[in-house]
Design a protein around this motif. Structure first.
Motif, PDB file in Angstrom:
ATOM      1  N   ARG A  10       0.818  -1.204   0.000  1.00  0.00           N
ATOM      2  CA  ARG A  10       0.000   0.000   0.000  1.00  0.00           C
ATOM      3  C   ARG A  10       0.861   1.268   0.000  1.00  0.00           C
ATOM      4  N   GLN A  11       1.888   1.293   0.810  1.00  0.00           N
ATOM      5  CA  GLN A  11       2.737   2.483   0.921  1.00  0.00           C
ATOM      6  C   GLN A  11       3.411   2.816  -0.410  1.00  0.00           C
ATOM      7  N   PHE A  12       3.863   1.798  -1.126  1.00  0.00           N
ATOM      8  CA  PHE A  12       4.493   1.997  -2.429  1.00  0.00           C
ATOM      9  C   PHE A  12       3.491   2.615  -3.402  1.00  0.00           C
ATOM     10  N   LYS A  13       2.274   2.068  -3.424  1.00  0.00           N
ATOM     11  CA  LYS A  13       1.239   2.571  -4.336  1.00  0.00           C
ATOM     12  C   LYS A  13       0.866   4.018  -4.018  1.00  0.00           C
ATOM     13  N   VAL A  14       0.690   4.303  -2.736  1.00  0.00           N
ATOM     14  CA  VAL A  14       0.318   5.663  -2.321  1.00  0.00           C
ATOM     15  C   VAL A  14       1.424   6.648  -2.674  1.00  0.00           C
ATOM     16  N   SER A  15       2.661   6.278  -2.412  1.00  0.00           N
ATOM     17  CA  SER A  15       3.792   7.156  -2.724  1.00  0.00           C
ATOM     18  C   SER A  15       3.887   7.425  -4.219  1.00  0.00           C
ATOM     19  N   ALA A  16       3.748   6.385  -5.021  1.00  0.00           N
ATOM     20  CA  ALA A  16       3.804   6.553  -6.471  1.00  0.00           C
ATOM     21  C   ALA A  16       2.646   7.412  -6.959  1.00  0.00           C
ATOM     22  N   ALA A  17       1.461   7.181  -6.412  1.00  0.00           N
ATOM     23  CA  ALA A  17       0.280   7.959  -6.807  1.00  0.00           C
ATOM     24  C   ALA A  17       0.467   9.434  -6.456  1.00  0.00           C
ATOM     25  N   LYS A  18       1.046   9.715  -5.297  1.00  0.00           N
ATOM     26  CA  LYS A  18       1.270  11.112  -4.888  1.00  0.00           C
ATOM     27  C   LYS A  18       2.243  11.817  -5.823  1.00  0.00           C
ATOM     28  N   VAL A  19       3.268  11.108  -6.275  1.00  0.00           N
ATOM     29  CA  VAL A  19       4.225  11.699  -7.222  1.00  0.00           C
ATOM     30  C   VAL A  19       3.515  12.026  -8.527  1.00  0.00           C
ATOM     31  N   LEU A  21       0.233  12.550  -8.977  1.00  0.00           N
ATOM     32  CA  LEU A  21      -0.757  13.613  -8.757  1.00  0.00           C
ATOM     33  C   LEU A  21      -0.112  14.980  -8.543  1.00  0.00           C
ATOM     34  N   SER A  22       1.066  14.999  -7.948  1.00  0.00           N
ATOM     35  CA  SER A  22       1.732  16.276  -7.693  1.00  0.00           C
ATOM     36  C   SER A  22       2.373  16.849  -8.958  1.00  0.00           C
ATOM     37  N   GLY A  23       2.616  15.987  -9.931  1.00  0.00           N
ATOM     38  CA  GLY A  23       3.245  16.440 -11.168  1.00  0.00           C
ATOM     39  C   GLY A  23       4.755  16.570 -11.061  1.00  0.00           C
ATOM     40  N   GLU A  24       5.345  16.011 -10.005  1.00  0.00           N
ATOM     41  CA  GLU A  24       6.798  16.068  -9.829  1.00  0.00           C
ATOM     42  C   GLU A  24       7.520  15.400 -10.995  1.00  0.00           C
ATOM     43  N   MET A  25       6.950  14.301 -11.484  1.00  0.00           N
ATOM     44  CA  MET A  25       7.527  13.563 -12.608  1.00  0.00           C
ATOM     45  C   MET A  25       6.404  13.198 -13.563  1.00  0.00           C
ATOM     46  N   THR A  26       6.754  12.981 -14.803  1.00  0.00           N
ATOM     47  CA  THR A  26       5.748  12.504 -15.740  1.00  0.00           C
ATOM     48  C   THR A  26       5.484  11.031 -15.442  1.00  0.00           C
ATOM     49  N   VAL A  27       4.310  10.574 -15.825  1.00  0.00           N
ATOM     50  CA  VAL A  27       3.956   9.177 -15.598  1.00  0.00           C
ATOM     51  C   VAL A  27       4.940   8.266 -16.331  1.00  0.00           C
ATOM     52  N   LYS A  28       5.319   8.661 -17.528  1.00  0.00           N
ATOM     53  CA  LYS A  28       6.247   7.854 -18.321  1.00  0.00           C
ATOM     54  C   LYS A  28       7.603   7.723 -17.620  1.00  0.00           C
ATOM     55  N   ASP A  29       8.145   8.828 -17.115  1.00  0.00           N
ATOM     56  CA  ASP A  29       9.442   8.795 -16.437  1.00  0.00           C
ATOM     57  C   ASP A  29       9.381   7.961 -15.148  1.00  0.00           C
ATOM     58  N   LEU A  30       8.330   8.156 -14.374  1.00  0.00           N
ATOM     59  CA  LEU A  30       8.181   7.405 -13.132  1.00  0.00           C
ATOM     60  C   LEU A  30       7.995   5.922 -13.434  1.00  0.00           C
ATOM     61  N   SER A  31       7.249   5.630 -14.473  1.00  0.00           N
ATOM     62  CA  SER A  31       7.028   4.250 -14.893  1.00  0.00           C
ATOM     63  C   SER A  31       8.352   3.555 -15.199  1.00  0.00           C
ATOM     64  N   GLU A  32       9.199   4.229 -15.942  1.00  0.00           N
ATOM     65  CA  GLU A  32      10.504   3.659 -16.283  1.00  0.00           C
ATOM     66  C   GLU A  32      11.386   3.494 -15.056  1.00  0.00           C
ATOM     67  N   GLU A  33      11.334   4.471 -14.173  1.00  0.00           N
ATOM     68  CA  GLU A  33      12.177   4.428 -12.970  1.00  0.00           C
ATOM     69  C   GLU A  33      11.763   3.311 -12.014  1.00  0.00           C
ATOM     70  N   LEU A  34      10.445   3.127 -11.854  1.00  0.00           N
ATOM     71  CA  LEU A  34       9.951   2.135 -10.910  1.00  0.00           C
ATOM     72  C   LEU A  34       9.778   0.744 -11.517  1.00  0.00           C
ATOM     73  N   GLY A  35       9.722   0.675 -12.836  1.00  0.00           N
ATOM     74  CA  GLY A  35       9.481  -0.611 -13.483  1.00  0.00           C
ATOM     75  C   GLY A  35       8.031  -1.049 -13.388  1.00  0.00           C
ATOM     76  N   VAL A  36       7.135  -0.067 -13.364  1.00  0.00           N
ATOM     77  CA  VAL A  36       5.696  -0.313 -13.283  1.00  0.00           C
ATOM     78  C   VAL A  36       5.070   0.265 -14.546  1.00  0.00           C
ATOM     79  N   LYS A  37       4.085  -0.436 -15.104  1.00  0.00           N
ATOM     80  CA  LYS A  37       3.437   0.056 -16.311  1.00  0.00           C
ATOM     81  C   LYS A  37       2.801   1.421 -16.065  1.00  0.00           C
ATOM     82  N   ASP A  38       2.843   2.281 -17.076  1.00  0.00           N
ATOM     83  CA  ASP A  38       2.271   3.621 -16.915  1.00  0.00           C
ATOM     84  C   ASP A  38       0.767   3.562 -16.687  1.00  0.00           C
TER      85      ASP A  38
END
Length: 86
Positions: A10-19, A21-38
């Motif tokens: 849950r904590q991983f999902k919430v943290s990723a979702a907050k990033v 939603l905040s717009g700190e990173m694009t979904v594509k960039d975060l997806s590549e960094e975390l290894g999670v589908k966009d």
């Protein structure tokens, strides 16, 4: 060969979702960094935005059919009563 499905806590999902939603990173960039589908990150962000603190409750369905929970014990009582009569 079958591939095992990845599970995230849950904590991983919430943290990723907050990033997302905040717009700190694009979904594509975060997806590549975390290894999670966009698409998964977008879904997590939507769930977090809609449900707030109730998002990602754990394993299984998030909604419980309360009617089923009430009917199930009643059926069991009826079955036991029917058996006792015979």
């Amino acid at each position: 060969m079958t591939q095992r499905r990845k599970r995230y806590d849950r904590q991983f999902k919430v943290s990723a979702a907050k990033v997302v939603l905040s717009g700190e990173m694009t979904v594509k960039d975060l997806s590549e960094e975390l290894g999670v589908k966009d698409s998964t990150l977008r879904r997590w962000a939507c769930e977090c935005e809609e449900m707030g603190g109730g998002a990602f409750p754990g394993n299984g369905p998030s909604k419980i059919n309360k009617d089923y929970e009430i009917v199930k014990p009643e059926k069991k009582v009826e079955e036991l009563s029917a058996r006792a009569r015979y």
